[in-house]
Scaffold this motif. Structure first.
Motif, short mmCIF file in Angstrom:
data_model
loop_
_atom_site.label_atom_id
_atom_site.label_comp_id
_atom_site.label_asym_id
_atom_site.label_seq_id
_atom_site.Cartn_x
_atom_site.Cartn_y
_atom_site.Cartn_z
N MET A 170 0.50 -0.90 0.25
CA MET A 170 0.05 -0.12 0.26
C MET A 170 0.79 1.37 -0.18
SD MET A 170 -2.72 -1.21 -0.21
CE MET A 170 -4.02 0.69 0.09
N ALA A 171 1.71 1.11 0.51
CA ALA A 171 2.92 1.83 0.94
C ALA A 171 3.60 2.75 -1.12
CB ALA A 171 3.70 1.85 1.88
N LEU A 172 3.82 1.46 -1.14
CA LEU A 172 4.72 1.72 -2.45
C LEU A 172 3.13 2.45 -3.72
CD1 LEU A 172 6.59 0.99 -4.80
CD2 LEU A 172 6.02 -1.12 -5.16
N SER A 173 2.39 1.80 -3.63
CA SER A 173 1.18 2.05 -4.60
C SER A 173 0.29 3.45 -4.38
CB SER A 173 -0.21 0.70 -4.19
OG SER A 173 0.68 -0.22 -4.35
N SER A 174 0.27 3.82 -3.04
CA SER A 174 0.18 5.02 -2.68
C SER A 174 1.22 6.14 -3.71
CB SER A 174 0.03 5.59 -1.12
OG SER A 174 1.06 4.84 -0.42
N SER A 175 1.96 5.57 -2.98
CA SER A 175 3.34 6.32 -3.25
C SER A 175 3.30 6.78 -5.38
CB SER A 175 4.69 6.56 -3.10
OG SER A 175 5.41 6.77 -3.46
N VAL A 176 3.41 5.11 -5.95
CA VAL A 176 3.04 5.32 -7.86
C VAL A 176 1.93 6.71 -7.48
CG1 VAL A 176 2.73 4.41 -9.87
CG2 VAL A 176 4.22 3.41 -7.74
N ARG A 177 1.03 6.80 -6.88
CA ARG A 177 -0.45 7.03 -7.33
C ARG A 177 -0.13 8.89 -7.04
NH1 ARG A 177 -4.75 3.47 -8.43
NH2 ARG A 177 -4.17 1.81 -9.86
N HIS A 178 0.98 8.80 -6.47
CA HIS A 178 0.95 10.34 -5.70
C HIS A 178 2.45 10.71 -6.11
CE1 HIS A 178 -2.39 9.34 -3.83
NE2 HIS A 178 -2.63 10.86 -3.58
N GLU A 179 2.51 10.70 -8.01
CA GLU A 179 4.21 11.32 -7.83
C GLU A 179 5.54 10.52 -7.71
OE1 GLU A 179 3.71 12.93 -10.80
OE2 GLU A 179 1.47 13.45 -10.63
N GLY A 180 4.70 9.80 -6.57
CA GLY A 180 6.47 8.79 -6.67
C GLY A 180 6.62 9.54 -5.64
N LYS A 181 5.90 10.65 -4.59
CA LYS A 181 6.56 11.44 -3.00
C LYS A 181 6.26 10.50 -2.36
CE LYS A 181 6.51 15.46 -5.37
NZ LYS A 181 7.39 15.96 -5.43
N SER A 182 6.38 10.98 -0.95
CA SER A 182 6.67 10.60 1.24
C SER A 182 5.00 9.62 0.70
CB SER A 182 7.75 10.61 0.87
OG SER A 182 6.99 11.86 1.97
N ILE A 183 4.97 9.30 2.06
CA ILE A 183 4.08 9.66 2.93
C ILE A 183 3.36 10.47 3.40
CG2 ILE A 183 3.29 7.02 2.49
CD1 ILE A 183 5.06 6.88 5.50
N GLY A 184 5.04 11.25 3.37
CA GLY A 184 4.64 12.33 4.29
C GLY A 184 3.98 13.78 3.78
N TYR A 185 4.30 13.85 2.44
CA TYR A 185 3.97 14.15 1.34
C TYR A 185 2.02 13.99 0.93
CZ TYR A 185 2.62 16.84 -3.32
OH TYR A 185 2.17 16.70 -4.77
N ILE A 186 1.53 12.45 0.81
CA ILE A 186 0.47 12.53 0.53
C ILE A 186 -0.70 12.33 1.75
CG2 ILE A 186 -0.76 10.38 0.36
CD1 ILE A 186 1.61 8.76 -0.73
N ILE A 187 0.57 12.31 3.15
CA ILE A 187 -1.11 12.87 4.29
C ILE A 187 -0.74 14.35 4.10
CG2 ILE A 187 0.89 13.31 6.01
CD1 ILE A 187 -2.66 10.94 6.36
N GLY A 188 -0.04 15.11 3.92
CA GLY A 188 -0.52 16.23 3.56
C GLY A 188 -1.38 16.72 2.79
N GLU A 189 -1.34 16.17 1.83
CA GLU A 189 -2.47 16.39 0.78
C GLU A 189 -3.66 16.08 1.16
OE1 GLU A 189 -1.63 16.90 -2.96
OE2 GLU A 189 0.04 17.34 -2.10
N TYR A 190 -3.92 15.32 2.32
CA TYR A 190 -5.85 15.23 2.73
C TYR A 190 -5.02 15.85 3.83
CZ TYR A 190 -5.87 11.75 -0.60
OH TYR A 190 -5.45 10.74 -1.84
N VAL A 191 -4.89 16.19 5.11
CA VAL A 191 -4.83 16.59 6.38
C VAL A 191 -4.62 17.54 6.32
CG1 VAL A 191 -4.99 13.81 6.98
CG2 VAL A 191 -3.31 15.34 7.45
N GLY A 192 -3.64 18.73 5.28
CA GLY A 192 -3.01 20.14 5.53
C GLY A 192 -1.61 19.67 5.64
N GLN A 193 -1.06 20.84 5.43
CA GLN A 193 0.64 20.64 5.87
C GLN A 193 1.69 20.80 7.41
OE1 GLN A 193 3.00 21.39 3.38
NE2 GLN A 193 4.88 22.09 4.26
N ARG A 194 0.75 20.74 8.02
CA ARG A 194 0.99 20.66 9.30
C ARG A 194 0.77 19.21 9.14
NH1 ARG A 194 -2.54 20.15 14.11
NH2 ARG A 194 -1.43 19.72 16.01
#
Length: 618
Positions: A104-128
């Motif tokens: 799931m970590a690999l798949s979610s990153s591939v769908r989000h431009e190869g970004k880290s899980i930190g970037y992904i959570i930021g897309e949904y809950v904000g920069q903080r």
């Protein structure tokens, strides 16, 4: 109990997991589609985003995640609680917790431009939320460096032939990278040549073992570079573990710094492919050694190890330790939660989410490769953990003098297993020690590289001189590497390992949270139990474990020291780190759960229909 049954049980559970469960995850839950362009193709730059052949990327990924933890963890857990709890946690937890987490970590990153899980959570809950997770992960990478540097120095100290073989292997990896990417050499002939050369390096190591300083029990032909090592007696750890150990620790930090700053094609990719070959052969050899030894018979083997007065003896293929020794270990504490913190890699590991979303997602050639690389590689690490459980179960009775010496169990036990194929104990133990070192080194410098990425991601576009300095790859690599060395140099290894385990497992919680938030925002029809159940279980055990370490174990240790010194300060700092990690994790969980509730209630932004980037920021 004959250890052949350990192998049978795990092969059954892992086969069911891969054939059945991973197929459901790939086809139904995540809906992998090779028609989608992966980040490796979209952002190809020859430096970080590099489309890679599946065998090469599988090798990189497997080598990066298969660090020392799936060996050191089982060594510790079996000694503390017996082999049965350790075996059950690996055999059942890996396919339903760990492999799901990695995939799931690999798949979610591939769908989000190869970004880290930190970037992904930021897309949904904000920069903080993004910044909090990145700080958490940066602290973990420092702990990874501290934990693995200790393990590398232990193996280098105990197996001088493997030290030489490791140097040969690193040089060969660089040459392989130049051959592939600068001279465009054909892959298969080159791979065959360099793999053969790596195995040839084992015999070079046996003929020319290297030690930096004298150690009791060195092979007679060892090349000792500095005699008694008096000139380096001032090094941290020299008094506790000897000059040879302390010097290898320093050299490891220097190596990881440079390895983490080189282009991925020059060392990381080719080295990890070669490492994966060693791993495949080693794991298969040990498991087949159990099977063949059970069928045709096993002869008692003595394996000499530097630093030991007597050789380590493997007498039979029957477990020499009890199946269960009790619910409370005097050294670790209660089985719940400490079994689940002690065996991290091998069952579930948050560090894998950093590898999956930090480097692997940037190199994935097509989406369907994620099933083999994400889910399958984690099962492979589980097999590695099983070989460690077998090794310690066979040989633990002969090693009782601390974890630094107990690390020698794995090469000795693994080397003894491959003797059923006519390999000598010296060659077998050197090969298994090289296997151990190869993935310890890859995981350590991968941790530094990932720490680099996350510091750069945390800063974003630099606006001050300090930020500009910290986005320099040499500076941020130095921060991670030196931070890890300072922790291990404090001499408080016994507390660093459970702290690393707890932090690692808590990051796994956050990676599962990211996956759950992603699924919830993607579609109302996506079920959340696959990631939600492991998330809840791991939240409870890791939170309890880290609070126990911070407020009970370390506090008691500080009181026993009774004075202000490097060890007591380090323990206090580790307690503070543990509490900070718990606070960050609980805050992120609250933010994530809030987002899930809102998404299911139709509030906030949705992901695009294919589960990719959100259409708008929250």
């Amino acid at each position: 109990m004959q250890v052949i049954w350990f192998v049978v049980f795990v092969l059954v559970t892992f086969t069911v997991g891969y054939v059945g469960y991973s197929k459901y995850l790939a086809n139904q839950l995540v809906e992998l589609d090779d028609e989608r362009e992966t980040p490796a193709h979209k952002y190809e730059d020859g430096q970080e985003y590099v489309p890679s052949k599946k065998p090469v990327l599988l090798g990189h990924h497997f080598s990066s995640i298969a660090g020392g933890a799936p060996i050191a963890g089982p060594l510790t857990a079996v000694a503390a609680f017996g082999w049965l709890p350790a075996l059950l946690w690996v055999a059942i937890g890996n396919p339903i917790f760990g492999a799901v987490h990695d995939f799931m970590a690999l798949s979610s990153s591939v769908r989000h431009e190869g970004k880290s899980i930190g970037y992904i959570i930021g897309e949904y809950v904000g920069q903080r939320g993004k910044n909090m997770l990145l700080w958490f992960a940066i602290l973990l990478t420092i702990l990874v460096v501290a934990a693995f540097v200790f393990l590398i120095a232990s193996v280098m100290n105990a197996y001088p032939p493997a030290a030489t073989a490791s140097i040969v292997y690193i040089v060969l990896a660089i040459l392989f990278g130049i051959y592939l990417y600068q001279f465009n050499g054909p892959f298969l002939p080159g791979a065959a040549l360099f793999i053969a050369a790596v195995f040839g390096g084992i015999f070079v190591g046996i003929e020319f073992p290297i030690a930096i300083a004298e150690v009791e029990g060195l092979p007679d032909n060892t090349i000792v570079l500095l005699g008694d090592g008096a000139a380096l007696s001032w090094l941290p750890l020299a008094d506790q573990f000897g000059v040879n150990f302390a010097a290898w620790a320093v050299l490891t930090i220097i190596y990881t710094f440079f390895a983490a700053t080189l282009p991925v094609w020059l060392l990381l990719q080719p080295r990890d492919f070669l490492t994966s070959t060693i791993l495949y052969v080693g794991i298969a050899g040990m498991l087949l050694g159990v099977i063949v030894g059970t069928v045709v018979g096993f002869t008692s083997v003595d394996v000499p190890v530097a630093g030991f007065e007597d050789p380590i003896t493997i007498e039979s293929l029957t477990a020499a330790v009890p199946a269960f020794t009790g619910f409370v270990s005097p050294e670790l504490g209660p089985l719940l939660p400490f079994l689940f913190l002690t065996i991290a890699c091998g069952t579930i590991s948050g560090f894998h989410s950093l590898v999956s979303s930090g480097t692997t997602a940037k190199q994935l050639d097509k989406e369907s490769d994620a099933r083999t690389i994400g889910y399958g590689a984690m099962l492979g690490e589980g097999l590695l953990a099983v070989t460690a459980i077998i090794a310690v179960s066979l040989a633990a009775a002969t090693v009782t003098d601390g974890l630094a010496n107990a690390i020698a169990i794995f090469p000795a036990g693994g080397g003894a297993l491959v003797t059923v194929f006519g390999v000598s104990a010296a060659v077998g133990s050197t090969f298994i020690a090289l296997l151990f070192l190869s993935f310890l080194l890859t995981s350590t410098d991968t941790a530094v590289r990932l720490g680099r990425y996350m510091i750069e991601e945390l800063i974003g576009t630099p606006e001050t001189t300090f930020q500009e300095t910290m986005t320099n790859r040499y500076m941020n690599a130095a921060v991670i590497a030196l931070g890890g060395y300072i922790l291990v140099a404090s001499g408080t290894w016994e507390s660093i390992w459970p702290l690393f385990g707890g932090a690692n497992q808590l990051l796994a919680v956050l990676a599962l949270l990211v996956a759950t938030v992603w699924l919830a925002n993607w579609s109302d029809t996506k079920q959340l139990l696959t990631t939600g159940v492991p998330l809840v279980f791991m939240t409870v055990v890791t939170t309890v474990g880290l609070v126990w370490l911070a407020l009970l174990s370390n506090t008691q240790a500080i009181m026993e020291i009774g004075e202000l010194n490097a060890a007591s300060v380090a323990l206090a700092l580790q307690s503070l780190i543990a509490l900070v990690l718990v606070a960050l994790a609980l805050s992120l969980i609250y933010m994530g759960v809030t987002n899930i509730r809102e998404s299911r209630a139709g509030v906030g932004a949705d992901a695009v229909t294919d589960g990719g980037q959100p259409e708008e920021e929250n």
